[in-house]
Design an enzyme around this catalytic site. Structure first.
Site, short mmCIF file in Angstrom:
data_model
loop_
_atom_site.label_atom_id
_atom_site.label_comp_id
_atom_site.label_asym_id
_atom_site.label_seq_id
_atom_site.Cartn_x
_atom_site.Cartn_y
_atom_site.Cartn_z
N LYS A 33 47.79 47.98 45.89
CA LYS A 33 48.34 49.30 46.22
C LYS A 33 48.44 50.16 44.97
O LYS A 33 47.97 51.29 44.96
CB LYS A 33 49.73 49.16 46.84
CG LYS A 33 49.93 47.93 47.72
CD LYS A 33 49.35 48.07 49.10
CE LYS A 33 49.45 46.73 49.82
NZ LYS A 33 49.16 46.78 51.22
N ASP A 42 58.33 38.65 46.54
CA ASP A 42 57.08 39.31 46.90
C ASP A 42 57.14 40.74 46.34
O ASP A 42 57.99 41.54 46.74
CB ASP A 42 56.91 39.31 48.43
CG ASP A 42 55.49 39.70 48.82
OD1 ASP A 42 54.78 40.28 47.97
OD2 ASP A 42 55.09 39.42 49.96
N TRP A 83 57.12 41.05 56.56
CA TRP A 83 55.67 41.29 56.70
C TRP A 83 55.10 40.28 57.71
O TRP A 83 55.40 39.08 57.63
CB TRP A 83 55.02 41.12 55.33
CG TRP A 83 53.53 41.29 55.29
CD1 TRP A 83 52.81 42.27 55.91
CD2 TRP A 83 52.60 40.46 54.59
NE1 TRP A 83 51.48 42.11 55.63
CE2 TRP A 83 51.32 41.01 54.82
CE3 TRP A 83 52.71 39.33 53.79
CZ2 TRP A 83 50.16 40.45 54.29
CZ3 TRP A 83 51.56 38.79 53.25
CH2 TRP A 83 50.31 39.34 53.50
C1 LMR Z 1 50.22 45.65 55.26
O1 LMR Z 1 51.32 45.12 55.42
O2 LMR Z 1 49.74 46.47 56.05
C2 LMR Z 1 49.42 45.32 54.02
O3 LMR Z 1 50.13 44.46 53.19
C3 LMR Z 1 48.05 44.83 54.32
C4 LMR Z 1 48.03 43.48 54.93
O4 LMR Z 1 47.31 42.62 54.39
O5 LMR Z 1 48.69 43.25 55.96
#
Ligand code: LMR
Length: 394
Positions: free
Chosen positions: A244, A209, A127
């Site tokens: 989510k 996570d 992420w």
């Molecule tokens: C994403 O990865 O799009 C979501 O988890 C929202 C974010 O805060 O980035």
């Protein structure tokens, strides 16, 4: 003084939504941020949430501060969803946080303040915000391999080799419990066993996570990797979120759960986490946690939530299938069937940064620069235009 401040680049994910909102093309498509959309392209408030909110309007007795660690009944429900009866409550310190991001930041601050010299190992890719969060907490970051050369599945040998040879005892390893963000690629049950064995043998601290519980195969099924790890390792930090699976994005409802081997360590851990919270945001917001606690305390509302969550999960799976079929029928050479093995909202499309740019500038289709697509943003209506645009840039 402020004339010396330079402009920061836009956020890799949320910055795209800002750009999307400014795009005047009526047919624009936003598959960037990880937000669920229904068949009409809307991000609905769940019916169980609406029902709980109606009750709260009538019954809520105060808006006074919550404790530093949040709403007690909410925290019990978090523990129940994560572990069921597997871990006794006295081994846990659950801290209500502002969203899953708040939980990851609190975990990072905890590791950084308690374990001098510890590094954190994150998957490559991960992420987009993980790196920034650990960096902000002052933790050194290293990466372990995750995707195979075709970028369609797991490089399990690479992952295992890196975790076996890189981290030293006391380092932290960040793992995605399910629905890996950004790839949608998860380890199998057997692979989780091997990962857990390495964590144990090398005395590594798992930071899990868990932002998408219920979006893979189901609430219990999606926790299987977490449970396997806890069968091997007595300690973990688990970052969870109701953004989510309850659609409570803007209410910022998450939790950091510290799992300790002994009750004393959990008590001490809780006290340190509360200290970190107090000097950051003081205490968490009440509303979203009250909604979750209201739903999960009521068997009819809980059943309704399970139903609504299953509908979201099934719609995403149906859109994966529809996308793969339509891309095949569009005559492009690339085979997108690998998307069918992936879980949750996201998939790596394999589109390169130039193709991603072209999608946006020529077709008003917004996906993340890494090529990540939010499958949950696809609808029957936008799919034909989306697939045409992707075929054009390929
Ligand atoms: C994403 O990865 O799009 C979501 O988890 C929202 C974010 O805060 O980035």
């Amino acid at each position: 003084m402020f004339e010396t401040v330079s402009t920061a680049p836009p956020d890799a994910i949320l910055g795209l939504t800002e750009a999307f909102q400014q795009d005047s093309n009526p047919e624009k498509i936003n598959l960037s941020v990880g937000v669920y959309k229904d068949a009409e392209g809307k991000t609905p408030v769940l019916q169980c949430v609406k029902a709980a909110e109606r009750r709260l309007i009538e019954d809520e007795a105060t808006k006074s501060y919550l404790g530093i660690d949040g709403l007690p009944e909410y925290r019990s429900h978090v523990a129940g969803l994560l572990f069921g009866e597997r871990v006794p409550a006295e081994r846990l310190a659950v801290i209500q946080t502002p969203g899953g991001t708040g939980a990851v930041r609190l975990a990072a601050d905890f590791v950084s303040s308690q374990f001098a010299g510890a590094k954190v190992w994150i998957s490559n890719p991960t992420w987009a915000n993980h790196q920034a969060i650990f960096q902000a907490a002052g933790l050194p970051i290293e990466t372990y391999r995750y995707l195979n050369a075709q970028r369609t599945g797991l490089d399990f040998e690479g992952l295992l080799a890196d975790l076996t040879s890189g981290p030293v005892a006391g380092d932290a390893v960040l793992l995605h419990a399910c629905c890996h963000n950004p790839t949608g690629v998860d380890p199998t049950a057997e692979q989780w066993q091997q990962i857990a064995a390495v964590l144990k043998e090398r005395r590594l601290l798992p930071i899990i996570d868990f932002a998408y519980q219920g979006f893979g195969s189901g609430l219990e099924e999606d926790a299987a990797g977490l449970h396997t790890i806890l069968d091997h390792v007595g300690e973990a930090l688990v970052c969870s979120s109701f953004s989510k699976n309850f659609g409570l994005y803007s209410e910022r409802v998450g939790a950091l759960t510290l799992v300790a081997e002994q009750a004393d360590a959990a008590t001490a851990g809780r006290s340190q986490l509360k200290r970190l919270v107090r000097s950051n945001y003081s205490n968490p917001p009440r509303h979203g946690a009250s909604v979750v606690a209201t739903v999960l305390a009521d068997s009819a509302l809980t059943a309704q939530w399970h139903q609504e969550l299953a509908e979201m999960r099934q719609r995403i799976a149906a859109m994966r299938q529809a996308f793969v079929t339509r891309m095949r029928d569009s005559g492009v050479e690339r085979d997108f069937r690998f998307l069918l093995d992936q879980n949750g909202m996201f998939s790596f499309s394999g589109l390169n940064p130039m193709q991603v740019d072209e999608l946006r500038s020529q077709h008003s289709v917004y996906i993340v620069g890494s090529g990540r697509i939010n499958v949950a943003g696809m609808t029957e209506e936008n799919l034909p235009r989306l697939c045409e645009a992707i075929a054009a840039v390929l």
